[in-house]
Structures are given as structure tokens and as C-alpha cells.
Motif scaffolding. Structure first.
Motif, PDB file in Angstrom:
ATOM      1  N   GLY A  86       0.264  -1.535  -0.031  1.00 55.57           N
ATOM      2  CA  GLY A  86       0.326  -0.490  -0.238  1.00 55.57           C
ATOM      3  C   GLY A  86       0.675   1.403  -0.113  1.00 55.57           C
ATOM      4  N   THR A  87       0.065   2.909   0.412  1.00 61.22           N
ATOM      5  CA  THR A  87       1.299   4.079  -0.286  1.00 61.22           C
ATOM      6  C   THR A  87       0.639   4.939   1.078  1.00 61.22           C
ATOM      7  N   GLU A 104      -3.667   4.265   1.461  1.00 61.06           N
ATOM      8  CA  GLU A 104      -4.297   3.065   1.245  1.00 61.06           C
ATOM      9  C   GLU A 104      -3.758   1.786   1.261  1.00 61.06           C
ATOM     10  N   ILE A 105      -4.984   0.668   0.722  1.00 60.56           N
ATOM     11  CA  ILE A 105      -3.719  -0.757   0.538  1.00 60.56           C
ATOM     12  C   ILE A 105      -4.740  -1.440  -0.255  1.00 60.56           C
ATOM     13  N   GLN A 112      -8.973  -0.514  -3.330  1.00 55.52           N
ATOM     14  CA  GLN A 112      -8.100   0.377  -2.817  1.00 55.52           C
ATOM     15  C   GLN A 112      -9.397  -0.001  -1.776  1.00 55.52           C
ATOM     16  N   ASP A 113      -8.309   0.178  -0.332  1.00 54.31           N
ATOM     17  CA  ASP A 113      -9.125   0.711   0.907  1.00 54.31           C
ATOM     18  C   ASP A 113      -8.673   1.414   1.524  1.00 54.31           C
ATOM     19  N   PHE A 114      -9.346   2.518   2.790  1.00 44.54           N
ATOM     20  CA  PHE A 114      -8.740   2.805   3.322  1.00 44.54           C
ATOM     21  C   PHE A 114      -7.639   2.376   4.508  1.00 44.54           C
ATOM     22  N   TYR A 115      -6.752   2.583   4.726  1.00 38.27           N
ATOM     23  CA  TYR A 115      -5.504   1.535   5.417  1.00 38.27           C
ATOM     24  C   TYR A 115      -5.350   2.557   6.825  1.00 38.27           C
ATOM     25  N   VAL A 116      -5.059   2.324   7.683  1.00 35.00           N
ATOM     26  CA  VAL A 116      -4.185   3.176   8.937  1.00 35.00           C
ATOM     27  C   VAL A 116      -3.950   2.429   9.772  1.00 35.00           C
ATOM     28  N   VAL A 117      -2.639   2.716   9.983  1.00 32.00           N
ATOM     29  CA  VAL A 117      -1.509   1.724  11.095  1.00 32.00           C
ATOM     30  C   VAL A 117      -1.030   2.703  12.316  1.00 32.00           C
ATOM     31  N   LYS A 118      -1.265   2.667  13.446  1.00 36.15           N
ATOM     32  CA  LYS A 118      -0.868   3.521  14.632  1.00 36.15           C
ATOM     33  C   LYS A 118       0.874   2.259  15.136  1.00 36.15           C
ATOM     34  N   THR A 119       1.787   3.370  15.677  1.00 36.27           N
ATOM     35  CA  THR A 119       2.653   2.836  15.889  1.00 36.27           C
ATOM     36  C   THR A 119       3.022   3.597  17.124  1.00 36.27           C
TER      37      THR A 119
END
Length: 260
Positions: A86-87, A104-105, A112-119
Motif C-alpha cells: 500500500g501507500t 491505501e492498501i 483499494q481500502d482506507f488503511y491506518v497504522v498506529k505505532t
């Protein structure tokens, strides 16, 4: 004597002007630049200055997808992390010192879907979420909200009423959807920037083909805290009168039918 004073004054003025010129040129000089990447393609789409005075960049790596790079104040890489295909289009440093990335992923065999990553502060993934439907949905902007959650804005082709709409998704602090809203017309719209406003509502900006003067136009939408568009104050009275007139018309029609 006069010529000597004039010479000294001219010399001092020249030195002063030269100093100002050199200072102004020096202020615009490049201090440093850095590159990060391999033999494939890498593109950074978002940048933040971090709490420790360094920088964090997010984007895409052709080999690993979502890519987060953390540097010190001089741009030297301290660490980097990838989070699947994804981007990443948007990056924020969160109030706990960690990071949140949105973009997006492409799930296997899907659009494509919305994509969120929390770190955490070291880039270790704490959770990730996807949001979307059968068609293309891409997040371009992300904010941490005043209640500790998140809001994402972008474009949707899964839940649109035309050919593509603004899509606003509100989540809690773990990325669970609390509500979502779409905005658009018969043609195509896309949101690229989002802010939470001082009244805890939202403002989204992007483009529209459904409204405006023709072709692509700027489009700005202001909503309340639940994502409901707000009407300008001058619209409220005419709208109220229109509702009243419609109610009177409907009542008379019902009475007429009852009489016949």
C-alpha cells in the motif's frame, strides 16, 4: 575633510549593504539534503517535525509498501519500518509520542481500502485498520482528534452517490469506526486535506466536478462534530419557511382527499 567623511560614510554603507546581502543569501542556502531508499522506487508523501527535533517521513517503498523513516535533526536515519503493501499519504505524530499513518492498501483480489497504522515511538505497530467497500477508497489526510480518536478523509467509490465522493471516517483511539459521512454530487469529488476545527467540527478540502464554475473547482466543506454539513446562517430562515410551506401544502392536500 568633507571628502574624507563622505568616503568613510560611503564605505560604511557599502559594508552594511554587503553584510545584509550576504545574510539574505545565506539564509536561503541549503543546509543539507539526504536520500533514503534502495534500487526500487520510493516516494515520500508526508513529513512531520518530531517532538525530539528530528523528522519522520511516510510514503511508499516499491518492495515493502507503507514506509516510515525516522531521522535526527540533521536528517540521519535513526530507524525505518514497513507495514505491508500500500501507500501512506498522511503522517502525524500522536500525543503519546507514537505515529499514525493513513493511506491505501489493496487487499487480495479487491480494490483499494482506507488503511491506518498506529505505532509506538519506535515505529513498532500497535494496531492497523482497513475501511472500505467493493470499489476504490483512498485516504489522503489524517488527524488526531480532541477526544483522543482519529479522523480520516479521502475519496470513496464504494459509498458514493455519483462517480466518487468525499469520505470522512471518525474512529476511536483504537481505530474502531464511530461514524462516517460522504459528501458529493452526481459527478466526481475527492478530499485531500482535513482539519478538526476549534468548535470540534471538521473542515475538508479537495476538488469537485459536480458543483462550481465548471471543470475542477476547489471544494471546502464545514461539518459539525458528527460530520453533518453546516448550513450558512442565511440559509436557515428560507429553509425553515420552505419546510413550513410544504407542511401546509401537504396538510391541505390530505384534508382535501379526506373531504372527497
Amino acid at each position: 575633510m568633507l571628502s574624507k567623511k563622505l568616503f568613510l560614510t560611503s564605505t560604511a554603507l557599502f559594508v552594511l549593504l554587503s553584510f545584509l546581502f550576504v545574510s539574505s543569501v545565506g539564509a536561503s542556502l541549503e543546509l543539507w539534503n539526504r536520500t533514503y531508499g534502495g534500487t526500487g522506487g520510493e516516494v515520500a508523501y508526508s513529513l512531520v517535525e518530531t517532538y525530539d527535533g528530528g523528522f519522520a517521513l511516510a510514503g511508499v517503498s516499491s518492495s515493502d509498501g507503507f514506509w516510515l523513516v525516522k531521522t535526527d535533526a540533521d536528517g540521519y536515519m535513526q530507524w525505518n519500518k514497513t507495514y505491508g503493501g500500500g501507500t501512506a499519504h498522511s503522517l502525524i505524530q500522536t500525543s503519546d509520542g507514537g505515529y499514525a499513518l493513513a493511506g491505501e492498501i489493496i487487499p487480495s483480489g479487491a480494490a483499494q481500502d482506507f488503511y491506518v497504522v498506529k505505532t509506538d515511538a519506535d515505529g513498532n505497530m500497535q494496531w492497523s485498520r482497513t475501511y472500505g467497500g467493493e470499489h476504490s477508497d483512498i485516504a489522503y489526510s489524517l488527524v488526531e482528534t480532541s477526544d483522543g480518536g482519529y479522523a480520516l478523509a479521502g475519496g470513496t467509490s464504494s459509498f458514493d452517490v455519483g462517480q466518487g465522493d468525499f469520505w470522512l471516517v471518525k474512529t476511536d483511539d483504537y481505530g474502531n469506526v464511530e461514524w462516517n459521512q460522504t459528501y458529493g454530487g452526481a459527478s466526481n469529488e475527492g478530499a485531500y486535506s482535513l482539519v478538526e476545527t476549534s468548535d470540534r467540527g471538521y473542515a475538508l478540502a479537495g476538488y469537485t466536478l459536480s458543483f462550481g464554475a465548471g471543470s475542477y473547482d476547489f471544494w471546502l466543506i464545514k461539518t459539525d462534530s458528527q460530520g453533518i454539513p453546516e448550513f450558512p446562517s442565511w440559509v436557515i430562515l428560507p429553509l425553515f419557511l420552505l419546510i413550513v410551506l410544504f407542511a401546509v401544502f401537504l396538510k391541505r392536500r390530505i384534508c382535501y382527499r379526506s373531504a372527497t
